[in-house]
Design a protein around this motif. Structure first.
Motif, PDB file in Angstrom:
ATOM      1  N   ILE A 106      25.338 114.989 -95.573  1.00 15.84           N
ATOM      2  CA  ILE A 106      25.873 114.086 -94.556  1.00 15.84           C
ATOM      3  C   ILE A 106      27.357 114.342 -94.328  1.00 15.84           C
ATOM      4  N   LEU A 107      28.085 114.727 -95.370  1.00 12.27           N
ATOM      5  CA  LEU A 107      29.512 115.023 -95.224  1.00 12.27           C
ATOM      6  C   LEU A 107      29.726 116.137 -94.207  1.00 12.27           C
ATOM      7  N   PHE A 108      28.869 117.157 -94.254  1.00  9.35           N
ATOM      8  CA  PHE A 108      28.980 118.274 -93.321  1.00  9.35           C
ATOM      9  C   PHE A 108      28.573 117.860 -91.910  1.00  9.35           C
ATOM     10  N   ARG A 109      27.506 117.079 -91.802  1.00  5.66           N
ATOM     11  CA  ARG A 109      27.046 116.647 -90.478  1.00  5.66           C
ATOM     12  C   ARG A 109      28.131 115.850 -89.758  1.00  5.66           C
ATOM     13  N   VAL A 110      28.782 114.959 -90.485  1.00  5.10           N
ATOM     14  CA  VAL A 110      29.814 114.124 -89.870  1.00  5.10           C
ATOM     15  C   VAL A 110      31.034 114.962 -89.502  1.00  5.10           C
ATOM     16  N   ALA A 111      31.426 115.896 -90.366  1.00  2.78           N
ATOM     17  CA  ALA A 111      32.569 116.765 -90.055  1.00  2.78           C
ATOM     18  C   ALA A 111      32.299 117.576 -88.781  1.00  2.78           C
ATOM     19  N   LEU A 112      31.101 118.110 -88.668  1.00  5.31           N
ATOM     20  CA  LEU A 112      30.740 118.889 -87.481  1.00  5.31           C
ATOM     21  C   LEU A 112      30.669 117.998 -86.243  1.00  5.31           C
ATOM     22  N   ALA A 113      30.203 116.768 -86.423  1.00 10.14           N
ATOM     23  CA  ALA A 113      30.135 115.830 -85.299  1.00 10.14           C
ATOM     24  C   ALA A 113      31.531 115.472 -84.801  1.00 10.14           C
ATOM     25  N   LEU A 114      32.473 115.321 -85.721  1.00 10.91           N
ATOM     26  CA  LEU A 114      33.856 115.024 -85.326  1.00 10.91           C
ATOM     27  C   LEU A 114      34.409 116.126 -84.428  1.00 10.91           C
ATOM     28  N   ILE A 115      34.113 117.364 -84.784  1.00 13.22           N
ATOM     29  CA  ILE A 115      34.566 118.491 -83.960  1.00 13.22           C
ATOM     30  C   ILE A 115      33.799 118.540 -82.641  1.00 13.22           C
ATOM     31  N   LYS A 116      32.494 118.359 -82.718  1.00 12.60           N
ATOM     32  CA  LYS A 116      31.640 118.430 -81.519  1.00 12.60           C
ATOM     33  C   LYS A 116      32.093 117.438 -80.451  1.00 12.60           C
ATOM     34  N   LEU A 117      32.411 116.220 -80.845  1.00 13.50           N
ATOM     35  CA  LEU A 117      32.775 115.183 -79.880  1.00 13.50           C
ATOM     36  C   LEU A 117      34.102 115.480 -79.176  1.00 13.50           C
ATOM     37  N   GLN A 118      34.945 116.281 -79.803  1.00  8.26           N
ATOM     38  CA  GLN A 118      36.242 116.615 -79.195  1.00  8.26           C
ATOM     39  C   GLN A 118      36.364 118.103 -78.866  1.00  8.26           C
ATOM     40  N   ASN A 147      27.581 104.386 -83.828  1.00  2.39           N
ATOM     41  CA  ASN A 147      26.349 104.926 -83.253  1.00  2.39           C
ATOM     42  C   ASN A 147      26.592 106.251 -82.548  1.00  2.39           C
ATOM     43  N   LEU A 148      27.711 106.380 -81.857  1.00  2.00           N
ATOM     44  CA  LEU A 148      28.024 107.622 -81.148  1.00  2.00           C
ATOM     45  C   LEU A 148      28.232 108.766 -82.125  1.00  2.00           C
ATOM     46  N   LEU A 149      29.034 108.519 -83.162  1.00  2.00           N
ATOM     47  CA  LEU A 149      29.309 109.574 -84.137  1.00  2.00           C
ATOM     48  C   LEU A 149      28.044 110.003 -84.863  1.00  2.00           C
ATOM     49  N   LEU A 150      27.259 109.032 -85.329  1.00  4.01           N
ATOM     50  CA  LEU A 150      26.065 109.375 -86.103  1.00  4.01           C
ATOM     51  C   LEU A 150      24.976 109.980 -85.227  1.00  4.01           C
ATOM     52  N   SER A 151      24.853 109.511 -83.995  1.00  6.38           N
ATOM     53  CA  SER A 151      23.893 110.117 -83.070  1.00  6.38           C
ATOM     54  C   SER A 151      24.247 111.585 -82.831  1.00  6.38           C
ATOM     55  N   THR A 152      25.536 111.866 -82.706  1.00  7.41           N
ATOM     56  CA  THR A 152      25.978 113.254 -82.541  1.00  7.41           C
ATOM     57  C   THR A 152      25.689 114.060 -83.805  1.00  7.41           C
ATOM     58  N   ALA A 153      25.972 113.468 -84.958  1.00  5.97           N
ATOM     59  CA  ALA A 153      25.764 114.164 -86.232  1.00  5.97           C
ATOM     60  C   ALA A 153      24.304 114.553 -86.444  1.00  5.97           C
ATOM     61  N   PHE A 154      23.395 113.685 -86.026  1.00  8.95           N
ATOM     62  CA  PHE A 154      21.977 113.923 -86.305  1.00  8.95           C
ATOM     63  C   PHE A 154      21.215 114.573 -85.152  1.00  8.95           C
ATOM     64  N   ASN A 155      21.765 114.499 -83.951  1.00  4.17           N
ATOM     65  CA  ASN A 155      20.998 114.975 -82.788  1.00  4.17           C
ATOM     66  C   ASN A 155      21.667 116.058 -81.960  1.00  4.17           C
ATOM     67  N   LYS A 156      22.975 116.316 -82.202  1.00  2.00           N
ATOM     68  CA  LYS A 156      23.688 117.209 -81.289  1.00  2.00           C
ATOM     69  C   LYS A 156      24.262 118.471 -81.933  1.00  2.00           C
ATOM     70  N   ILE A 157      24.053 118.656 -83.218  1.00  2.00           N
ATOM     71  CA  ILE A 157      24.656 119.846 -83.850  1.00  2.00           C
ATOM     72  C   ILE A 157      23.602 120.817 -84.379  1.00  2.00           C
ATOM     73  N   GLY A 158      22.344 120.543 -84.093  1.00  2.00           N
ATOM     74  CA  GLY A 158      21.289 121.462 -84.499  1.00  2.00           C
ATOM     75  C   GLY A 158      20.866 121.306 -85.947  1.00  2.00           C
ATOM     76  N   SER A 159      20.066 122.235 -86.384  1.00  2.00           N
ATOM     77  CA  SER A 159      19.499 122.183 -87.735  1.00  2.00           C
ATOM     78  C   SER A 159      20.581 122.367 -88.800  1.00  2.00           C
TER      79      SER A 159
END
Length: 374
Positions: free
Chosen positions: A291-303, A332-344
Motif C-alpha cells: 500500500i505504501l507504494f500504491r499511495v506514493a505512485l498515486a500521489l505522482i499520478k494525480l499531479q 476517496n480520490l487518492l485511494l481510488s487512484t491508488a487502486f484503479n489508476k496505476i495498473g497492476s
C-alpha cells in the motif's frame, strides 16, 4: 481527532448514539458498517438480562457489538469482500483501533503473549531504580528527547499528559525486546498514533508487528537496509509507470527516495492530511506494505500533468514533490487512484524488486565501506 474510549472501560454518550443509531460510517456518511460486514445487529444485540439503566444496557450492547465485529473481521480475513470494503469506505473512527488489531493479526499476538508487555515494563523499571538513571542507554536517552516532539499540540501528548508516560513505556519496552533495532526516530509517531485508538499494550504490539512482520527486515535498524531497499523499489516502479517523469527528474539529478523515505518510515503520518492518512492505514494493516507504494505512485499520478509542465528547474520540482502529500484532503480520490489508476502492482513483483534491490544496496554498502577503509 477522535480519542477512542474502550467499551470495556467506558462509553461516551455520543459514541453510543453513533453506534445504536446505525450511523457508524467510514469514508461515506451514513454507511452502515455492520450491514456491509453481514451482521444483523437487531438480533445479535438483544438484551436478555435485566439492567437498571439505559446506560447499562448500552454498555452491554457496546461490548457485544465490538466482540461481534471483531469476530466477523477474523472470519473475513484474506477475503476480497473485506479488502473492497476497507478500500472503498475505510473504518469508522469509533472502532478503528479494534479493526486494526484484527486486520493486522495483532489481536492473536496479544492472546498468545499474555503478560509479556507488563514483564518488559517491570524489568525496565527495576533497572532504572538500580542504576538510578532513567536515561542509562542510548535508546532511552533518544526517546526522552523525542517524547515532547511527538504531536506536541495533541491533548494526549502534552508535557504532563498521560499519553507521554504511555509512549515512553512502549518505546522503551520495544527497545528492550529488540535491542538490534532499539529505538529509531519515527517510531515515536507510530506508537503515538496507535495510542490514539487503543490501549497501551495493544499499541505496543501494533508497533512490534509493524516492525517485525509487516515491513521488511532492517527497516528501522542503524543501516536501515530495508528502507533503502524500498526506495530502490520505488524508483524502479516510477521508471516503469511514469517513464517521462522519471527521465525528467533523472536529468536534473533529483533522487525521489530522498523525499519519499520519510513517507514510508512514518507511514505517511507526518505527510498526508489526517483523515487521508487514516484511510490509507485502514488498507495498509490489511493488505500490507505494498500500500505504501500504491499511495506514493498515486500521489505522482494525480499531479503528473502539472509535474511534467514544470520548467527544468531542480529547486522548483523538488519543492513540488515535497508538497505532493499535503494537498490530498479527499481520501476517496487518492485511494481510488491508488487502486484503479496505476495498473497492476502485485506482491510477487514487489517481492522480486525487493530481492534485487537488497542485493544492489548491500553491494553499494560494501563499496562504500571499502572506500572508507582506504
Amino acid at each position: 481527532i477522535f480519542y477512542q474510549k474502550k467499551f470495556r472501560n467506558s462509553i461516551s454518550e455520543s459514541l453510543i448514539r453513533n453506534i445504536f443509531d446505525h450511523s457508524i460510517s467510514g469514508g461515506e456518511t451514513g454507511i452502515n458498517f455492520e450491514m456491509l460486514l453481514g451482521i444483523n445487529t437487531t438480533n445479535n444485540l438483544t438484551i436478555t438480562t435485566t439492567t437498571t439503566t439505559i446506560e447499562n444496557d448500552n454498555l452491554i450492547k457496546g461490548k457485544r457489538l465490538i466482540s461481534i465485529l471483531r469476530n466477523r473481521i477474523r472470519q473475513l480475513r484474506g477475503t476480497n469482500k473485506l479488502k473492497k470494503l476497507l478500500r472503498k469506505y475505510g473504518i469508522p473512527a469509533a472502532i478503528r483501533g479494534d479493526i486494526w488489531l484484527e486486520c493486522s493479526g495483532v489481536a492473536l499476538l496479544i492472546e498468545k503473549n499474555a503478560g509479556y508487555y507488563q514483564s518488559l515494563i517491570e524489568q525496565d523499571h527495576k533497572e532504572d531504580i538500580e542504576a538510578n538513571n532513567p536515561s542509562r542507554t542510548p535508546a532511552a536517552s533518544q526517546i526522552e528527547l523525542d517524547l515532547n516532539r511527538t504531536f506536541p499540540e495533541h491533548e494526549l501528548f502534552k508535557v504532563t499528559a498521560i499519553g507521554i508516560f504511555k509512549l515512553r513505556r512502549i518505546l522503551r519496552a520495544y527497545a528492550r525486546r529488540n535491542p538490534t533495532v532499539g529505538y529509531c526516530q519515527g517510531m515515536n509517531f507510530l506508537a503515538a498514533l496507535f495510542l490514539m485508538f487503543m490501549s497501551e499494550e495493544e499499541a505496543f504490539w501494533m508497533l512490534t508487528n509493524l516492525i517485525e512482520n509487516i515491513l521488511p527486515t532492517d527497516y528501522y535498524s542503524d543501516a536501515m537496509l530495508g528502507s533503502h531497499t524500498d526506495m530502490n523499489v520505488l524508483k524502479k516502479l516510477v521508471n516503469n509507470k511514469f517513464p517521462q517523469f522519471a527521465n525528467k527528474i533523472s536529468e536534473l539529478s533529483i533522487d525521489i527516495s530522498l523525499i519519499a523515505r520519510s513517507w514510508f518510515l512514518c507511514l505517511y503520518i507526518d505527510n498526508l492530511p489526517f483523515e487521508t492518512m487514516l484511510r490509507t492505514l485502514d488498507c495498509f494493516f490489511y493488505e500490507g506494505s505494498k500500500i505504501l507504494f500504491r499511495v506514493a505512485l498515486a500521489l505522482i499520478k494525480l499531479q503528473l500533468t502539472n509535474l511534467l509542465k514544470l520548467p527544468n528547474d531542480t529547486a522548483e520540482i523538488w519543492t513540488a514533490l515535497k508538497e505532493l502529500p499535503f494537498t490530498h484532503s479527499q481520501p476517496n480520490l487518492l485511494l481510488s487512484t491508488a487502486f484503479n489508476k496505476i495498473g497492476s502492482l502485485s506482491k510477487k513483483l514487489i517481492t522480486k524488486y525487493r530481492q534485487q534491490g537488497r542485493i544492489e544496496i548491500q553491494n553499494l554498502f560494501a563499496v562504500r565501506q571499502t572506500f572508507l577503509r582506504k
